[in-house]
Motif scaffolding. Structure first.
Motif, mmCIF file in Angstrom:
data_model
loop_
_atom_site.group_PDB
_atom_site.id
_atom_site.type_symbol
_atom_site.label_atom_id
_atom_site.label_comp_id
_atom_site.label_asym_id
_atom_site.label_seq_id
_atom_site.Cartn_x
_atom_site.Cartn_y
_atom_site.Cartn_z
ATOM 1 N N MET A 174 121.176 155.017 112.639
ATOM 2 C CA MET A 174 121.581 153.636 112.438
ATOM 3 C C MET A 174 121.304 153.144 111.017
ATOM 4 O O MET A 174 122.054 152.346 110.470
ATOM 5 N N HIS A 175 120.227 153.638 110.407
ATOM 6 C CA HIS A 175 119.799 153.108 109.111
ATOM 7 C C HIS A 175 119.691 154.182 108.034
ATOM 8 O O HIS A 175 119.053 153.964 107.006
ATOM 9 N N GLY A 176 120.326 155.328 108.264
ATOM 10 C CA GLY A 176 120.198 156.424 107.321
ATOM 11 C C GLY A 176 120.683 156.099 105.930
ATOM 12 O O GLY A 176 120.125 156.569 104.927
ATOM 13 N N ASP A 177 121.730 155.254 105.818
ATOM 14 C CA ASP A 177 122.248 154.911 104.494
ATOM 15 C C ASP A 177 121.238 154.126 103.676
ATOM 16 O O ASP A 177 121.301 154.118 102.437
ATOM 17 N N VAL A 178 120.301 153.476 104.348
ATOM 18 C CA VAL A 178 119.259 152.715 103.667
ATOM 19 C C VAL A 178 117.984 153.551 103.489
ATOM 20 O O VAL A 178 117.353 153.549 102.425
ATOM 21 N N ILE A 179 117.616 154.303 104.529
ATOM 22 C CA ILE A 179 116.333 155.014 104.526
ATOM 23 C C ILE A 179 116.372 156.282 103.691
ATOM 24 O O ILE A 179 115.429 156.561 102.932
ATOM 25 N N LEU A 180 117.427 157.056 103.806
ATOM 26 C CA LEU A 180 117.407 158.415 103.266
ATOM 27 C C LEU A 180 117.703 158.450 101.765
ATOM 28 O O LEU A 180 118.708 157.886 101.319
ATOM 29 N N ASP A 225 108.828 164.122 110.516
ATOM 30 C CA ASP A 225 107.709 163.229 110.241
ATOM 31 C C ASP A 225 106.549 163.932 109.539
ATOM 32 O O ASP A 225 105.620 163.278 109.094
ATOM 33 N N GLY A 226 106.573 165.262 109.436
ATOM 34 C CA GLY A 226 105.447 165.943 108.802
ATOM 35 C C GLY A 226 105.814 167.336 108.344
ATOM 36 O O GLY A 226 105.238 168.324 108.786
ATOM 37 N N ILE A 227 106.820 167.461 107.462
ATOM 38 C CA ILE A 227 107.329 168.767 107.054
ATOM 39 C C ILE A 227 106.303 169.495 106.207
ATOM 40 O O ILE A 227 105.716 168.924 105.294
ATOM 41 N N ARG A 228 106.092 170.787 106.509
ATOM 42 C CA ARG A 228 105.153 171.619 105.746
ATOM 43 C C ARG A 228 105.813 172.959 105.445
ATOM 44 O O ARG A 228 105.283 174.000 105.776
ATOM 45 N N GLU A 229 106.980 172.956 104.894
ATOM 46 C CA GLU A 229 107.721 174.200 104.683
ATOM 47 C C GLU A 229 107.733 174.537 103.217
ATOM 48 O O GLU A 229 108.209 173.755 102.403
ATOM 49 N N VAL A 273 113.384 166.335 103.978
ATOM 50 C CA VAL A 273 112.886 164.981 103.763
ATOM 51 C C VAL A 273 111.839 164.661 104.814
ATOM 52 O O VAL A 273 112.126 164.704 106.018
ATOM 53 N N GLU A 274 110.629 164.365 104.359
ATOM 54 C CA GLU A 274 109.595 163.903 105.274
ATOM 55 C C GLU A 274 109.747 162.397 105.451
ATOM 56 O O GLU A 274 109.871 161.652 104.470
ATOM 57 N N VAL A 275 109.770 161.969 106.691
ATOM 58 C CA VAL A 275 109.931 160.555 107.012
ATOM 59 C C VAL A 275 108.652 160.090 107.699
ATOM 60 O O VAL A 275 108.465 160.285 108.899
ATOM 61 N N ALA A 276 107.773 159.512 106.904
ATOM 62 C CA ALA A 276 106.510 159.011 107.464
ATOM 63 C C ALA A 276 106.740 157.624 108.068
ATOM 64 O O ALA A 276 107.395 156.778 107.468
ATOM 65 N N VAL A 277 106.204 157.414 109.262
ATOM 66 C CA VAL A 277 106.394 156.151 109.975
ATOM 67 C C VAL A 277 105.030 155.535 110.255
ATOM 68 O O VAL A 277 104.121 156.214 110.758
ATOM 69 N N TYR A 278 104.906 154.250 109.928
ATOM 70 C CA TYR A 278 103.619 153.545 110.073
ATOM 71 C C TYR A 278 103.791 152.307 110.939
ATOM 72 O O TYR A 278 104.825 151.618 110.873
ATOM 73 N N ARG A 318 107.708 148.481 112.177
ATOM 74 C CA ARG A 318 107.362 149.797 111.632
ATOM 75 C C ARG A 318 107.855 149.925 110.199
ATOM 76 O O ARG A 318 108.946 149.455 109.846
ATOM 77 N N LEU A 319 107.045 150.567 109.399
ATOM 78 C CA LEU A 319 107.419 150.884 108.025
ATOM 79 C C LEU A 319 107.811 152.354 107.953
ATOM 80 O O LEU A 319 107.084 153.213 108.450
ATOM 81 N N VAL A 320 108.975 152.625 107.361
ATOM 82 C CA VAL A 320 109.465 153.995 107.229
ATOM 83 C C VAL A 320 109.440 154.382 105.761
ATOM 84 O O VAL A 320 110.039 153.698 104.923
ATOM 85 N N GLN A 321 108.738 155.473 105.466
ATOM 86 C CA GLN A 321 108.535 155.904 104.087
ATOM 87 C C GLN A 321 109.093 157.323 103.905
ATOM 88 O O GLN A 321 108.485 158.302 104.323
ATOM 89 N N PRO A 322 110.290 157.461 103.270
ATOM 90 C CA PRO A 322 110.868 158.797 103.081
ATOM 91 C C PRO A 322 110.371 159.457 101.791
ATOM 92 O O PRO A 322 110.041 158.776 100.812
ATOM 93 N N ARG A 323 110.333 160.769 101.797
ATOM 94 C CA ARG A 323 109.919 161.526 100.621
ATOM 95 C C ARG A 323 110.608 162.882 100.630
ATOM 96 O O ARG A 323 110.584 163.596 101.635
ATOM 97 N N VAL A 324 111.275 163.221 99.526
ATOM 98 C CA VAL A 324 111.928 164.517 99.405
ATOM 99 C C VAL A 324 110.854 165.577 99.182
ATOM 100 O O VAL A 324 110.144 165.563 98.180
ATOM 101 N N ILE A 325 110.738 166.508 100.123
ATOM 102 C CA ILE A 325 109.750 167.579 100.033
ATOM 103 C C ILE A 325 110.287 168.759 99.247
ATOM 104 O O ILE A 325 109.600 169.373 98.439
#
Length: 411
Positions: free
Chosen positions: A45-51, A175-179, A201-206, A213-220
């Motif tokens: 639903m919100h990928g265009d904003v989050i990713l 939510d927790g990529i370790r690759e 992309v790791e998507v941390a959710v708080y 909820r706060l969604v924090q994306p990060r390119v791993i």
């Protein structure tokens, strides 16, 4: 939980107090509503904003959510996005609870990409229609709802090329990529001849104090480009050699007839046109008569396994239009060719005998002409449509083929 490079987000309240946010638990059986289904729905639903798609592949950053659980020959993929430039983005969403998920997900997403690369546009349209329970040219219509300026014939043409060459952006979201890079590289040969980009992309959710909820994306990790050969592994990025894009040679589609109501009429139209087509330039290869509904392509120099530019004759049966355009592969070479032709614009327009449309958007360059018909596929207008497409194709070949050959020698 091992280090991710994130610091805990902190909310600074208006009263001067602060609170560190708690990361949502991803343990099996969690009762707080945070599970793989919730994450998948949120990213759809919100990928265009989050990713952060633009950080991975600038050509695919304007994504539109199309459907979830799209059925492929390799199973249902989690999320399909598309862009107004006809790029397809395949996303797999995982909660990283066990090593098996980490080992399998890259191979899984490559299997989906391989399956889609064997499809025609009509195959994709049929499955999107099933997944969305909508009729019509659903893929195009959903993109146009967000980007009203997108043109149907160009969009369909671009999607066809995306499918033919496997030019996908593959996103693994968790939510927790370790690759590590080495683990990624061990799977990439499964991509065969696909020309894809890959991002983790790791998507941390708080949990927020107010229940939001706060969604924090990060390119791993991300690939620079992937064609076939792994050459360098650098830190957390996989760097690949890149063969030149072969967009111009993707003529025709596999012979997979479907139930599209205009399919047979389009095939008859193109066969009749090619049977009567003649060109002044006898060195120009004629289009191959495949099973694509919208276009027939004239390859331009340089020839071989790749092409940086091509002329396309097209019909838009929905809008009853027909036309011809010259377009280019995205990237530095396409930019160079278009810029060189722009410098020679006055002479080109004099040779064509008219001023075509010169259009450049998001790294896609097009020189085009089109005409409206009452019923482009109808028998009464078949000859006028043939005459128009033949005349415009001949003019485009005469004006651009020799220039493209000269520009190819200069490169």
């Amino acid at each position: 939980m091992s280090s991710t490079g994130y610091g805990l987000p902190v909310v600074l309240r208006a009263d001067g107090t602060s609170v560190a946010l708690s990361r949502c638990a991803n343990a099996a059986g969690a009762t707080n509503g945070f599970d793989e289904k919730w994450l998948q729905e949120t990213l759809f639903m919100h990928g265009d904003v989050i990713l952060p798609v633009g950080e991975i592949d600038r050509a695919s950053e304007r994504i539109v959510p199309i459907c979830r659980e799209l059925q492929t020959g390799a199973g249902p993929l989690d999320i399909l996005y598309a862009t107004p430039e006809g790029r397809l983005v395949i996303a797999e969403v995982k909660l990283w609870r066990n090593p098996e998920a980490r080992r399998k997900v890259i191979a899984q997403i490559l299997d989906y990409a391989n399956a889609l690369s064997k499809w025609s546009y009509e195959d994709l349209q049929r499955e999107v229609s099933k997944a969305t329970n909508r009729k019509g040219n659903v893929l195009f219509e959903m993109v146009r709802e967000k980007f009203p300026d997108v043109e149907e014939h160009r969009f369909v043409d671009d999607v066809i090329r995306t499918l033919q060459h496997g030019k996908f952006l593959l996103l693994i979201l968790g939510d927790g990529i370790r690759e590590g890079a080495a683990s990624i590289a061990s799977f990439l040969d499964r991509g065969g001849n696909l020309h894809f980009s890959l991002g983790l992309v790791e998507v941390a959710v708080y949990d927020m104090p107010d229940g939001a909820r706060l969604v924090q994306p990060r390119v791993i990790a991300k690939t620079v480009e992937i064609a076939r050969t792994i050459t360098v592994l650098a830190n957390s990025s996989v760097v690949m050699t890149s063969e030149v894009d072969a967009e111009g040679d993707g003529i025709g589609l596999p012979d997979q007839l479907d139930e599209h109501p205009k399919k047979q009429a389009c095939l008859e139209f193109w066969k009749g046109w090619l049977d009567q087509l003649t060109l002044d330039d006898q060195s120009q290869p004629m289009p191959k008569n495949g099973t694509a509904m919208a276009n027939r392509y004239f390859p331009l120099p340089p020839h071989g396994s790749t092409s940086a530019a091509w002329i396309s004759a097209w019909i838009g049966w929905a809008g009853n239009k027909a036309g011809v355009y010259l377009t280019f592969a995205r990237g530095d070479e396409g930019d160079r060719l278009y810029a060189a032709l722009m410098e020679d614009r006055s002479a080109i327009e004099q040779e064509l005998g008219f001023a075509p449309i010169w259009d450049s958007k998001s790294g896609k360059h097009v020189i085009a002409v089109e005409r409206q018909f009452k019923d482009v596929l109808g028998l009464d207008e078949r000859k006028p449509a043939y005459d128009y497409l033949s005349d415009m194709s001949n003019r485009f070949v005469n004006a651009f083929r020799h220039r493209m050959a000269e520009l190819a020698r200069e490169s």
